[in-house]
Enzyme design. Sequence first.
Site, PDB file in Angstrom:
ATOM      1  N   GLU A  89      38.068  55.197  54.596  1.00  0.00           N
ATOM      2  CA  GLU A  89      36.899  56.247  54.885  1.00  0.00           C
ATOM      3  C   GLU A  89      36.923  57.490  55.890  1.00  0.00           C
ATOM      4  OE1 GLU A  89      34.133  53.014  54.871  1.00  0.00           O
ATOM      5  OE2 GLU A  89      32.866  53.885  53.082  1.00  0.00           O
TER       6      GLU A  89
ATOM      7  N   GLU B 287      36.626  46.354  50.333  1.00  0.00           N
ATOM      8  CA  GLU B 287      35.387  45.654  50.704  1.00  0.00           C
ATOM      9  C   GLU B 287      34.677  44.645  49.611  1.00  0.00           C
ATOM     10  OE1 GLU B 287      36.124  48.924  50.912  1.00  0.00           O
ATOM     11  OE2 GLU B 287      35.356  49.775  53.222  1.00  0.00           O
TER      12      GLU B 287
HETATM   13  N1  3HC Z   1      38.056  43.158  61.460  1.00  0.00           N
HETATM   14  C1  3HC Z   1      38.070  42.438  62.279  1.00  0.00           C
HETATM   15  N2  3HC Z   1      39.205  41.779  62.207  1.00  0.00           N
HETATM   16  C2  3HC Z   1      40.374  41.894  61.530  1.00  0.00           C
HETATM   17  C3  3HC Z   1      40.059  42.913  60.508  1.00  0.00           C
HETATM   18  C4  3HC Z   1      38.917  43.643  60.576  1.00  0.00           C
HETATM   19  N3  3HC Z   1      38.614  44.721  59.551  1.00  0.00           N
HETATM   20  N4  3HC Z   1      41.388  42.802  59.585  1.00  0.00           N
HETATM   21  C5  3HC Z   1      41.927  41.983  60.315  1.00  0.00           C
HETATM   22  N5  3HC Z   1      41.363  41.509  61.373  1.00  0.00           N
HETATM   23  C6  3HC Z   1      42.153  40.271  62.250  1.00  0.00           C
HETATM   24  C7  3HC Z   1      42.390  39.130  61.459  1.00  0.00           C
HETATM   25  O1  3HC Z   1      41.135  38.146  61.261  1.00  0.00           O
HETATM   26  C8  3HC Z   1      43.460  38.466  62.148  1.00  0.00           C
HETATM   27  O2  3HC Z   1      43.043  37.879  63.242  1.00  0.00           O
HETATM   28  P1  3HC Z   1      43.644  36.561  63.979  1.00  0.00           P
HETATM   29  O3  3HC Z   1      44.982  36.984  64.494  1.00  0.00           O
HETATM   30  O4  3HC Z   1      42.696  36.122  65.253  1.00  0.00           O
HETATM   31  O5  3HC Z   1      43.644  35.462  63.109  1.00  0.00           O
HETATM   32  C9  3HC Z   1      44.138  39.632  62.840  1.00  0.00           C
HETATM   33  O6  3HC Z   1      43.366  40.881  62.762  1.00  0.00           O
HETATM   34  C10 3HC Z   1      45.571  40.027  61.839  1.00  0.00           C
HETATM   35  O7  3HC Z   1      44.969  40.033  60.535  1.00  0.00           O
HETATM   36  P2  3HC Z   1      45.976  39.290  59.328  1.00  0.00           P
HETATM   37  O8  3HC Z   1      46.309  37.871  59.738  1.00  0.00           O
HETATM   38  O9  3HC Z   1      45.198  39.422  57.955  1.00  0.00           O
HETATM   39  O10 3HC Z   1      47.167  40.220  59.350  1.00  0.00           O
HETATM   40  P3  3HC Z   1      48.080  40.633  58.290  1.00  0.00           P
HETATM   41  O11 3HC Z   1      49.089  41.534  59.021  1.00  0.00           O
HETATM   42  O12 3HC Z   1      48.375  39.686  57.394  1.00  0.00           O
HETATM   43  O13 3HC Z   1      47.222  41.726  57.381  1.00  0.00           O
HETATM   44  C11 3HC Z   1      45.692  43.255  56.869  1.00  0.00           C
HETATM   45  C12 3HC Z   1      46.672  42.859  58.054  1.00  0.00           C
HETATM   46  C13 3HC Z   1      46.266  43.882  55.418  1.00  0.00           C
HETATM   47  C14 3HC Z   1      45.043  44.765  57.466  1.00  0.00           C
HETATM   48  C15 3HC Z   1      44.624  42.296  56.750  1.00  0.00           C
HETATM   49  O14 3HC Z   1      44.384  41.841  57.999  1.00  0.00           O
HETATM   50  C16 3HC Z   1      43.281  42.712  55.935  1.00  0.00           C
HETATM   51  O15 3HC Z   1      43.235  42.832  54.649  1.00  0.00           O
HETATM   52  N6  3HC Z   1      42.049  43.085  56.736  1.00  0.00           N
HETATM   53  C17 3HC Z   1      40.820  43.228  56.270  1.00  0.00           C
HETATM   54  C18 3HC Z   1      40.893  44.568  55.564  1.00  0.00           C
HETATM   55  C19 3HC Z   1      39.560  44.795  55.258  1.00  0.00           C
HETATM   56  O16 3HC Z   1      38.871  44.017  54.481  1.00  0.00           O
HETATM   57  N7  3HC Z   1      38.791  46.148  55.477  1.00  0.00           N
HETATM   58  C20 3HC Z   1      37.557  46.480  55.120  1.00  0.00           C
HETATM   59  C21 3HC Z   1      36.607  46.112  56.309  1.00  0.00           C
HETATM   60  S1  3HC Z   1      35.037  46.332  55.579  1.00  0.00           S
HETATM   61  C22 3HC Z   1      34.804  47.848  55.944  1.00  0.00           C
HETATM   62  O17 3HC Z   1      35.551  48.682  56.183  1.00  0.00           O
HETATM   63  C23 3HC Z   1      33.191  48.466  55.788  1.00  0.00           C
HETATM   64  C24 3HC Z   1      33.185  49.854  55.708  1.00  0.00           C
HETATM   65  O18 3HC Z   1      33.131  50.231  54.387  1.00  0.00           O
HETATM   66  C25 3HC Z   1      31.935  50.486  56.496  1.00  0.00           C
END
Ligand code: 3HC
Length: 683
Positions: A104, A124
């Site tokens: 976004e 999301e």
């Molecule tokens: N917020 C907070 N913490 C997050 C996060 C996020 N969005 N994304 C990842 N983390 C944290 C994980 O919990 C993890 O923490 P830990 O080491 O304490 O366990 C650490 O970051 C590393 O994450 P991964 O182990 O998942 O690392 P990878 O390299 O395997 O993957 C990634 C990276 C592809 C970015 C994956 O973490 C992911 O898919 N993250 C979520 C992405 C997501 O869902 N984004 C949308 C959020 S909702 C949003 O944006 C709402 C908006 O529209 C208003």
Amino acid sequence: MSPIRTERHDDVLVIISDNPPVNALGAAVRQGLVDGIDQAMGDDSIKAVVIRCDGRTFFAGADITEFGKPPQGPGLLEAIDRMEASDKPVVAAIHGTALGGGCEVALACHYRVAVPSAKLGLPEVKLGLIPGAAGTQRLPRVVGAEAALPMVVIGNPISANKAKEIGLVDAIVGEDSLEADAIGFARERIGKPVPRASEGTANKDGVKNPAIFDEFRAKNGRKLRGFDAPEAAIQAVKAAGEMSYEEGVKKERELFTGLMTGTQSAAMRHYFFAERAANKIDDIAKDTPLIDIKKVGVIGAGTMGGGISMNFLSAGIPVTILEMEAEALDRGIGVMRKNYERTAKRGRMTDDQVEQAMGLLTPTLDYADLADCDLVIEAVFEDMDVKKKVFATLDETVKQGAILASNTSYLDIDEIATATQRPEAVLGLHFFSPANVMKLLEVVRGEKTGDSELATVMKLAKRIGKIAAVSGVCPGFIGNRMLSPRQQQANALIMEGANYWEVDEVLLDFGFPMGPFQMSDLAGLDIGWHRDPARIESIRDALCAMDRRGQKTGAGFYDYDEARQRTPSDAAKKVIAEFAEKQGVEQRDIGKEEIKERLLYPMVNEGALILEEGMAQRASDIDVVWINGYGWPLYTGGPMFWADTIGLDTVVAGLEAHRDKLGEDFKLSEMLTSKAAAGEKFN
Ligand code: 3HC
Ligand code: NAI
């Protein structure tokens, strides 16, 4: 210190985020972005802006840990609207994964450039939400509703090249020259009118052809069954074509807020962190040395051995596979090749990739060829004596320092380890069938399993794309152990008069992909059948005796037509009633609520026993196992989270009400009752 800093490159201001590990858009980042843009706007000598991130990725989304807490600092939408409002060109320079709020941010920039390895997406929905910072309104205006739908509704990220193709990315830049290329790109746009995503018109495709929304629903109906967020996502994308941008954003906000306060999103956010927690072992130091896994051995080229091998081959790790006889070996390898070729035919692999994977495979009949493997996984018949012999041979032939794993479903890993002189090397790697597809890997920690061995397989699981959870040694480990009371109750219920199709329906309605009797029919009722029609000791025996042996004979519990559509069978129901009468079990009408309680509450109880005995590290690990291995619906958060949601006192009351029906071996968990009494939760 702010996670955001700025750097001047003559007339271009570069705003840089450094918020490890994934540059989540927490309050301090949002504030820093606002400050950075204000700096650019307030300084006449700055003519263009580039936004980029340090570390492994562009913003990977909103900070999920902030969800459900009182909002702090500027909102994300407020922050990014300032970028778009700017008359100076603002360029997003993307590497890693621009996800959710990160995507976004990119959409609010006037231009987007990305390195070839970058991915962009709005995941999301996987958290039970929709984008909440105008992503559902800006994206369709840039790429059209049709291209936006899968991104917003299914949530899988797309590659930079695909993003370029649909118009989400303006330019692909050098993998190692992102910043410089982005600055150059920005400089070329100085003084020109800026394109704003909120003013785009590509979304009108959904107005011209409104059928695309229903077609999308129909095409993905099965995948989306039971989930609330995807429908909200479709409505938001549709609104982008029908409403003004401002109204659309309002609509998005309404839908987003409704989801955020619902149970599905709470459950799915729980799961997000549960999956990551499950890969961590609390009592093993972070700096535990790992074993380098360069070559894997697999014993047994049957159903599981073949699938297990494919995981490693697909990840580029060479596999040597061993069988007792050449024929079984050839057959197993033929099946693997066919599976790969089928994947290629569906366009999910190239022919070259098939050959590459198969080229890493070495078949053998000789244990000496496994000598230099770093990990050997045994997948022979489920028989303790056979397994012990295999492990004794491995102990003699495989180099010291290697990990020796068993894929057993139920057997005692500690006993298997006694067949070797190196119990620290032995552990369970319980894959699920089909092993090349199913995500779950139950890692079984033996009493003497070494820390390095365990830490290594947890890391390896990620490398081969599996979701791992650790179980202690107990019959059936976490997953099959909890399946057992459910199956026992399913059988008891139909003996007592419940309709077997209603037992299936209860689980289908709950969100499982299949009920136990459908499953039996699919697998075949004659698995393990003694083949004597005169000997009837179970309902299955009775059905097999009538040649109702499951889908393959056109009838089992259900009747099947040519299209394999099932209908409940009066004949089968009669067989069950007659068998119950013979056994002296009185039948009665049993409603769906009782069925549900008797199927699911004993599972929660078993989960609590597993925790009590220390067989699982945490309740959320159990959720991870059941969601990934057995089709427990994600949107309920898994059995333990679900129990928390409905209240542990409700579960205990239900178990007590049905206690006389739960079998002689039933034991109520003390942890469950004490937590219920104290008003506590598992998670
Ligand atoms: N917020 C907070 N913490 C997050 C996060 C996020 N969005 N994304 C990842 N983390 C944290 C994980 O919990 C993890 O923490 P830990 O080491 O304490 O366990 C650490 O970051 C590393 O994450 P991964 O182990 O998942 O690392 P990878 O390299 O395997 O993957 C990634 C990276 C592809 C970015 C994956 O973490 C992911 O898919 N993250 C979520 C992405 C997501 O869902 N984004 C949308 C959020 S909702 C949003 O944006 C709402 C908006 O529209 C208003
Ligand atoms: P399978 O019968 O399909 O394959 C077993 C293979 O092992 C056969 O090809 C056989 O020739 C070979 N074999 C037997 N003894 C051997 C020996 N001493 N040396 C070398 N090869 C030998 O069985 P499947 O289904 O693959 O199961 C294997 C193991 O995986 C079992 O322990 C089972 O409990 C477990 N498992 C099975 C699952 C399933 O759904 N099928 C799921 C999870 C685990």
